[in-house]
Structures are given as C-alpha cells and as structure tokens.
Design an enzyme around this catalytic site. Sequence first.
Site, PDB file in Angstrom:
ATOM      1  CB  VAL A  77      11.701  -5.756   5.067  1.00  0.00           C
ATOM      2  CG1 VAL A  77      11.608  -5.957   6.573  1.00  0.00           C
ATOM      3  CG2 VAL A  77      11.473  -7.077   4.346  1.00  0.00           C
TER       4      VAL A  77
ATOM      5  N   GLY B 237       9.417  -0.677   4.987  1.00  0.00           N
ATOM      6  CA  GLY B 237       9.536   0.352   3.956  1.00  0.00           C
ATOM      7  C   GLY B 237       8.386   1.342   3.921  1.00  0.00           C
TER       8      GLY B 237
ATOM      9  CE  LYS C  87       0.822   1.328   4.454  1.00  0.00           C
ATOM     10  NZ  LYS C  87       1.635   2.485   4.784  1.00  0.00           N
TER      11      LYS C  87
ATOM     12  N   GLY D 178       4.366  -4.209   4.289  1.00  0.00           N
ATOM     13  CA  GLY D 178       4.813  -5.551   3.915  1.00  0.00           C
ATOM     14  C   GLY D 178       4.511  -6.587   4.993  1.00  0.00           C
ATOM     15  N   GLY D 179       4.798  -6.258   6.242  1.00  0.00           N
ATOM     16  CA  GLY D 179       4.511  -7.194   7.341  1.00  0.00           C
ATOM     17  C   GLY D 179       3.015  -7.408   7.481  1.00  0.00           C
ATOM     18  CB  SER D 180       0.157  -5.034   7.323  1.00  0.00           C
ATOM     19  OG  SER D 180       0.652  -4.218   8.360  1.00  0.00           O
ATOM     20  CB  ALA D 181       1.197  -7.614   2.704  1.00  0.00           C
TER      21      ALA D 181
ATOM     22  CG  ASP E 212      -0.828   0.016   8.246  1.00  0.00           C
ATOM     23  OD1 ASP E 212      -1.611   0.830   8.780  1.00  0.00           O
ATOM     24  OD2 ASP E 212       0.331   0.318   7.884  1.00  0.00           O
TER      25      ASP E 212
ATOM     26  CG  MET F 168       5.798   0.612   0.418  1.00  0.00           C
ATOM     27  SD  MET F 168       6.321   0.234  -1.255  1.00  0.00           S
ATOM     28  CE  MET F 168       4.769   0.385  -2.150  1.00  0.00           C
TER      29      MET F 168
HETATM   30  O1  C5P Z   1      -0.386  -0.992  14.779  1.00  0.00           O
HETATM   31  P1  C5P Z   1       1.056  -1.208  14.488  1.00  0.00           P
HETATM   32  O2  C5P Z   1       1.640  -2.326  15.313  1.00  0.00           O
HETATM   33  O3  C5P Z   1       1.359  -1.365  13.050  1.00  0.00           O
HETATM   34  O4  C5P Z   1       1.803   0.126  14.946  1.00  0.00           O
HETATM   35  C1  C5P Z   1       3.187   0.203  15.077  1.00  0.00           C
HETATM   36  C2  C5P Z   1       3.534   1.433  15.885  1.00  0.00           C
HETATM   37  O5  C5P Z   1       3.213   2.612  15.144  1.00  0.00           O
HETATM   38  C3  C5P Z   1       2.778   1.573  17.189  1.00  0.00           C
HETATM   39  O6  C5P Z   1       3.437   0.907  18.220  1.00  0.00           O
HETATM   40  C4  C5P Z   1       2.772   3.074  17.411  1.00  0.00           C
HETATM   41  O7  C5P Z   1       3.988   3.512  17.953  1.00  0.00           O
HETATM   42  C5  C5P Z   1       2.702   3.617  15.986  1.00  0.00           C
HETATM   43  N1  C5P Z   1       1.304   3.947  15.578  1.00  0.00           N
HETATM   44  C6  C5P Z   1       0.706   5.066  16.114  1.00  0.00           C
HETATM   45  N2  C5P Z   1      -0.565   5.401  15.735  1.00  0.00           N
HETATM   46  C7  C5P Z   1      -1.226   4.654  14.826  1.00  0.00           C
HETATM   47  C8  C5P Z   1      -0.623   3.519  14.256  1.00  0.00           C
HETATM   48  C9  C5P Z   1       0.659   3.191  14.658  1.00  0.00           C
HETATM   49  O8  C5P Z   1       1.311   5.785  16.941  1.00  0.00           O
HETATM   50  N3  C5P Z   1      -2.451   4.993  14.479  1.00  0.00           N
END
Ligand code: C5P
Length: 297
Positions: free
Chosen positions: A94, A96, A8, A100-103, A135, A98
Amino acid sequence: MTVRVPAKVNVQLSVGPLREDGYHDLVNVFHAVSIFDEVVAKESDSITVQVDGKWSDQVPVDDSNLAIRAARALAKHAGRTYGADLVIQKDIPVAGGMAGGSADAAGALVACNELWGLGLPIEDLMEIAGDLGSDVPFSLIGGTAVGTGRGEQLSELPTGGTFHWVFALANGGLSTASVYAECDRLRQAAGAEVPWPQLNDSLMEALGTGDAYALGRNLSNDLQAAALNLRPELAPTLDAGGQHGALGAIVSGSGPTCAFLAIDATHARDLAQSLTATGAAHTAVAAHGPVQGAVLV
Ligand code: C5P
C-alpha cells in the site's frame, strides 16, 4: 466475479515541468510484474468494500477507497444504480509506488462490468480509469507500455523476453503527491530549467531485445531523489542491490519500494534472500514481468 490485477514498476519515469492543473507531463514506461491483488465482486444492493490480506489494515474502506470510486464511476457511466460487495485480497504494498490502489480500481472496473452484465469495451473502461487516477489505465492493460500526458495515455511496447525482479518492501508508504511536491521543491532549489521528458531509445531497445543487462543500465526515475530525500534509509538498500549483483536498482515509482533487476529467476531468489539476510531489506519479494493486466479468473 474474481479479477486478478498486477503491480507495476516504472523502468523509466521522466517528469516534465509542473502543469497548471497540478500534474506533470510524463514519459512513464510502465512494466507489470507478478505481484497481484485479487478483486471479487458479489451482488449487493449497495457498493461496499472489504480488504483482506497482508496490508489490509492500511487501506481505507470509506468513500476514499479507489475500488469503491471505480465501481461508482462505472455505474454512473452506465446511467443506472448498481450494487456490488467488493472484496480485495491485497498482496501489492500500500502506498508503495507499485500502483496497488490503481490495481484495485482496475480490478473493480473489470469485475463490475462483468457482474452487472454491462459488456463495456476496454476503450470505455480505459476512459473511466483515466479519470480515477493516472496509473489506473495501465493496470487494466498490463504488459509494458509507455504512458504520456499524466501517464494515462498509453502505447503498448513489445518486449523480447521475461525480466526477473526483486522488490524490497519498506515499512510504511509514501504519498505520491508529496513525492511529486518534493521533486518540484528540489528542482526549484536547483534553479535549472526542467526539460521536456523524452523516451530513452536505449531502454526501448533493451526491452525489445529482452537484454536484462542493458535494461539494468538504463533504468531511470526522476522521482528517486525526492523519495530518497523523504526516506534517506532507502539509499543503503539500493546500494546493497549492487553489492549482490543486481543489474540495476531503482526506487519504484514514487516509492518507497525499491526494485532490483536480476539476471534470471535463480539470481532473483538469491538476491531476495541476500537482501533480507543482510538486513538491507526487511522483506524482499521476487517477481517477473511483463504480465498481463486485469483479468477475470
Ligand atoms: O493521478 P493520481 O491521483 O494517481 O495522482 C496522485 C498525485 O500525484 C497527484 O495529485 C499529483 O500531485 C501527482 N501527480 C503528478 N503528475 C502526474 C501524476 C501524478 O504531479 N503525472
């Protein structure tokens, strides 16, 4: 079971104030593009992961791997012990910006749902996905969608055509958490009140009518300043896009990938070539969007 899942780019990423849970409320307009990871799930007694492809040496294969966590969460939701050997063919950069981990997590959910014959509806997978990462739900549905809350509450957005992009891949990734933390630090230093994020109506119109020029003018990313602070070498890469006729240039999500909007497919190919030939990017990949989310192939 083989599932293909797209990367994405965020065409709008508006970041609200820091919440008590450490996250930020967002207006996050996701757009799925044609760079794909593939997740294969094979019968097994336990849950394992193997990563192949371009960026495989940068992906952990221990319990922190998001695809393993996704398979475990799905098994827990189903209330049984299941096994799966997951094999990920990586093409999405990785760390990046985009997703990738979420995908890979979304791919593991769809593949294991099928492998284990669970037949769970998308609504259930979306709920599990939201707990895995902000994501991950978008990686399931793809297309173009606005995410609110942490980004996990999604509404699909109609788009009036195909947009053509170039992605300049950087050496080494950026941690999402550190980019958000840098954004908070910059905001605190500036001392201004952080406004509640709002959806950009002009951007909506550009997406709806398929107007690449208007979309290019309306791209925005509140994390860009933070990503550029952490990686100052990205600024000349973004500038080079404009010099080669990009309609817009933006850091993708938390970066460090840079996204350039092109006029059409031919311009995207030319732009990718110019960015690498001039040394503005060491690798540049042309792609298009929107594309659908995680699908069985
Ligand atoms: O949800 P995810 O694990 O992908 O988020 C990774 C980090 O990005 C979170 O630990 C947080 O520090 C930050 N984040 C945030 N606000 C969001 C999404 C992510 O602060 N809406």
